[in-house]
Scaffold this active site. Structure first.
Site, short mmCIF file in Angstrom:
data_model
loop_
_atom_site.label_atom_id
_atom_site.label_comp_id
_atom_site.label_asym_id
_atom_site.label_seq_id
_atom_site.Cartn_x
_atom_site.Cartn_y
_atom_site.Cartn_z
N ASP A 322 47.27 39.32 43.95
CA ASP A 322 47.48 39.51 42.53
C ASP A 322 46.72 40.77 42.12
O ASP A 322 45.91 41.30 42.87
CB ASP A 322 46.95 38.29 41.77
CG ASP A 322 47.50 38.20 40.36
OD1 ASP A 322 48.21 39.13 39.94
OD2 ASP A 322 47.20 37.22 39.68
N ASP A 597 45.94 31.81 41.51
CA ASP A 597 44.93 31.16 40.69
C ASP A 597 45.49 30.08 39.78
O ASP A 597 44.76 29.23 39.31
CB ASP A 597 44.17 32.20 39.84
CG ASP A 597 45.11 32.99 38.94
OD1 ASP A 597 46.33 32.77 38.98
OD2 ASP A 597 44.60 33.86 38.19
N ASP A 601 50.94 28.43 41.08
CA ASP A 601 50.79 29.15 42.34
C ASP A 601 50.61 28.21 43.52
O ASP A 601 50.70 28.64 44.68
CB ASP A 601 49.58 30.09 42.28
CG ASP A 601 49.84 31.31 41.40
OD1 ASP A 601 51.00 31.71 41.28
OD2 ASP A 601 48.87 31.84 40.84
#
Length: 851
Positions: A322, A597, A601
């Site tokens: 990310d 997170d 996910d």
């Protein structure tokens, strides 16, 4: 953005006092579930003595003492078996301590209200009566009776087996006679909040919670060994089976050749071969090396939740990360405000009407807290628009009446407040989600209908800011006739207030970390929910290839590319698209590590070969799904974890190389001596081979397990996931090294025989040559055998091993037990050849060619 329910004045809103919480903790005990009882020392010791090799040696000692009359040998063999068992127990204890320390590092926390203030505490100190705040992504720390809830849903599959989340509400069913799945007024310990936010009062902790019975069952289940440990155990069994066959064949061969009168020698030789062939310490030493390596990773901020992850880290060839927090600081700073007329303003230089409207949305449609700083970094940056006193005053005088929380699917958040002239809907979120719902714009002090030019201008400004790597939020509002029952349905006919640009700068060392990943042969991809222009700007700054950048809409239309690594940046991706990306990468043969997170996910984290949860900003759901938790969310920590994972596996290979080659050398020496020098008798007695294994399978092998990693470790390509720790080609190489080690010892024996040394002294030469060669071989296997940068643990373990061997050569009582003599000058010369030449030859080979 997260959506916790802030502390609001309620009849029980101040929570327990600290003193009362302490009293109840003493009364009810810690909020901990039952754990598996640790086996007693006696039970663990008995388990060591039940190992096949220990049973074989005890049987051999019994026969030696009772049948052959070799009482001293029998006692000595039993003593060495006990010493080996003691060493294994110590190693097992160190491994257990290291893993227990990891569990402490991952101890769960809870947000609780005590003495009227929010605080984060260890979940183990929660007590009945505590007020606990939960939000989407949290693991529920105890059984909670809801006193307030906001669109709350929980995944209770661990208790009910129901895959769909369960809706929860304050005032719902809580009675014990109601099935767990129907208790909509309770949140149960160990379940996960998947949506919304709420506050509940603790009604049960520890074993009294609904999860207690399941935890008791889990505590009774033994931890399964990792694939690596199973592989090593299988290797030991195969070597043991081969040893028994070879030993049995040798026993029969000696009897056939020398007659029944040689039964004593035949039996001793067979036992010696069985002892020599099996690296008894392999499983124990590798377990300790694995546990200590994992503990080392934890000190770097990478907590391994699943031990097989260590084995997989070294094979990762694609890392999907990310942007926020991993590559950037995750500390948003307000950069500028753009009003609907397209003008940019500093945050402190806005027109009054815009400033007031902006402040309402920024402070009220916001779940962050400034004291102490908690909540999403974006929301903290917005909250900083107001002074703490002003923010507190707004929240106290304009209470929240309803809300629709932010989710990764909605990409916006809405709250309803009484602003003094009736209810108002306040909205913030991604421009592409908020602006299409705006039918008006704030123009000066009034609201006027929005034109296509207004929308085009604001969207163009959003693109412009995003291209600079800034995060854009659109803020809007709407006066409502009444408080809506469905807030999401009311998100229409909004008045656009402004675009807010926030900047989350890259971490100082992000570019260096990206380069380290690339040099390690790992492809780095960015997959983020941010705007494509924002993602591309940050990727450019840190050095990620941006030749191709795909958005979530592209993936919806065309799907994931056939070779996903051809695209450097995936932006505006939804969680299900991350899952599809992982699937495609794996279908292409890649070993994938992915960071995440959020609650959504979790599927991608579970599907990835290594799921990496962001511990600082991530949800409990993500952490539970991941194999690795990074405590600071930093890419540099992930790089360090990959390096440590590669180093651990590299060191385990060194341990295997050392032990297998050493034990094969012992077998080679015994068989070669029997074939080449039949008149010599038993080349090495079982007790002598036991002694060699005791010295080499112990401290030197363990020291190799903590060897410093090679300097070029992160310049090598990843290993293939299918590579075995000891495949057939590798075993052939180890057999060649064993021949070199055995050849040196046999040369030492040949020199001793040529010098006319008596058989006991010649056997001492052979015995000592093997000890010296094997101890020094550990330095050859080590990182840098003959440089200043060596493994000090290995140096001291080698000194200790050689010193102990020296004792049995010169102490009369030990000479009787081990059938040794004090070496003469001629014997020492033979030992020097037999013990020093093989490791020197192997070291020269290592320096001149890759092995």
């Amino acid at each position: 953005m997260t959506t916790p329910l802030r502390d609001r004045p309620t009849p029980t809103g101040t929570g327990l006092s600290g003193d009362e919480a302490a009293r109840r903790l003493a009364e009810h005990g810690r909020n901990e579930l039952p754990r598996a009882e640790t086996a007693s020392l006696a039970v663990r010791a008995l388990a060591q003595l039940r190992e096949p090799m220990a049973v074989l040696l005890v049987a051999a000692a019994t026969i030696s003492g009772a049948v052959l009359g070799e009482v001293v040998d029998a006692v000595a063999i039993v003593l060495i078996v006990l010493v080996n068992a003691a060493i294994a127990l110590v190693q097992e204890g160190r491994a257990a301590e290291a893993l227990a320390a990891l569990e402490e590092l991952e101890a769960p926390t809870a947000t609780v209200v005590r003495d009227g203030r929010q605080r984060v505490v260890d979940a183990a100190v929660l007590v009945p009566g505590d007020l606990v705040l939960v939000q989407a992504g949290d693991r529920v720390p105890a059984d909670l009776e809801l006193v307030a809830g906001d669109g709350l849903e929980a995944d209770e599959s661990i208790l009910t087996g129901e895959s769909l989340p369960t809706a929860k509400r304050a005032g719902g069913a809580t009675a014990p006679d109601v099935p767990i799945g129907d208790r909509d007024g309770l949140l149960h310990s160990g379940t996960f909040v998947t949506r919304g936010a709420g506050r509940g009062e603790v009604v049960a902790t520890g074993a009294q919670a609904a999860l207690g019975a399941i935890a008791q069952q889990l505590a009774e289940i033994e931890r399964e060994p990792t694939p690596l440990q199973r592989q090593l155990a299988g290797l030991t069994r195969r070597l043991g089976g081969a040893a028994v066959l070879v030993a049995s064949g040798t026993f029969l061969l000696i009897l056939l050749r020398n007659g029944s009168g040689s039964a004593d020698d035949a039996f001793l030789t067979a036992v010696a071969l069985a002892v020599a062939a099996v690296p008894e310490g392999l499983a124990a030493v590798t377990s300790v090396a694995l546990a200590l390596g994992v503990r080392r990773m934890a000190r770097r901020g990478a907590i391994v939740r699943q031990l097989p992850a260590v084995e997989t880290l070294g094979a990762v060839d694609v890392l999907v990360v990310d942007k926020t927090g991993t590559l950037t600081e995750n500390r948003m700073r307000l950069a500028s405000v753009t009003t609907p007329d397209g003008a940019g303003h500093a945050p402190d230089a806005l027109p009054d009407a815009v400033a007031d409207a902006l402040l309402d949305v920024a402070v009220l449609c916001n779940d962050a807290e400034l004291d102490p700083p908690t909540g999403d970094p974006t929301e903290q940056a917005l909250l900083a628009l107001a002074t703490p006193d002003r923010a507190a005053a707004l929240r106290d005088t304009r209470p929240r009446l309803a809300a629709a929380p932010f989710t990764s699917e909605r990409m916006r958040m809405s709250t309803v407040h009484d602003l003094g002239d009736g209810p108002w809907l306040l909205v913030k979120g991604a421009p592409e989600q908020v602006l299409p719902r705006c039918s008006h714009v704030l123009d000066g002090t009034t609201s006027r209908p929005a034109t296509p030019a207004d929308h085009a201008r604001l969207l163009a400004k959003a693109e412009e800011h995003a291209a600079r790597g800034e995060r854009l939020l659109a803020l809007g509002r709407r006066r409502l006739p009444a408080v809506p029952t469905d807030v999401e349905a009311a998100e229409r006919e909004l008045t656009a207030i402004a675009l807010v640009a926030l900047r989350d700068p890259p971490r100082d060392h992000a570019a260096t970390s990206v380069e380290q990943v690339r040099s390690a042969g790992v492809t780095l991809l960015m997959a983020t929910g941010d705007h494509p222009a924002t993602a591309r700007a940050i990727a450019d700054e840190v050095g990620i290839a941006t030749d191709r950048c795909l958005a979530g809409t592209d993936l919806d239309h065309d799907g994931v590319p056939d070779e996903p690594t051809d695209v450097g940046v995936y932006a505006r991706v939804a969680p299900e698209q991350k899952l599809a990306l992982v699937d495609r990468l794996q279908a292409c043969g890649h070993t994938v590590a992915m960071t995440g997170d959020g609650v959504n996910d979790a599927p991608a984290l579970q599907r990835a070969d290594i799921g990496v949860a962001l511990g600082a900003s991530g949800s409990d759901v993500a952490r539970a799904a991941a194999a690795l938790v990074i405590t600071d969310d930093d890419l540099a920590t992930i790089v360090a974890a990959v390096r440590e994972g590669r180093g651990i596996y590299d060191n385990l290979r060194k341990v295997v190389d050392y032990l297998v080659a050493s034990n094969l050398a012992e077998v080679t020496v015994v068989i070669a001596t029997l074939l080449l020098l039949p008149a010599f008798g038993v080349p090495l007695f079982p007790l002598q081979l036991l002694w060699i294994n005791l010295l080499t399978d112990g401290l030197p092998a363990l020291a190799l397990g903590v060897d410093p990693v090679d300097d070029d470790l992160m310049q090598r390509p990843p290993r293939r996931a299918s590579d075995r720790l000891l495949g057939l080609p590798h075993l052939r190489r180890l057999a060649l090294r064993a021949v070199v080690l055995a050849g040196g010892a046999l040369c030492g024996l040949a020199i001793a025989r040529a010098e006319g040394l008596p058989t006991p002294e010649a056997r001492t030469v052979l015995f000592t040559s093997l000890v010296v060669a094997q101890v020094l071989y550990a330095f050859v296997v080590s990182r840098r055998p003959f440089s200043g940068d060596r493994n000090t643990w290995l140096v001291w373990s080698a000194i200790g091993a050689l010193a102990l061997h020296g004792v049995i050569l010169v102490v009369p009582a030990a000479q009787i037990v081990f059938d040794t003599v004090v070496p003469s000058a001629a014997a020492l010369g033979a030992i020097a050849v037999g013990g020093l030449v093989p490791p020197v030859v192997l070291a020269m080979v290592k320096r001149t060619r890759h092995w």
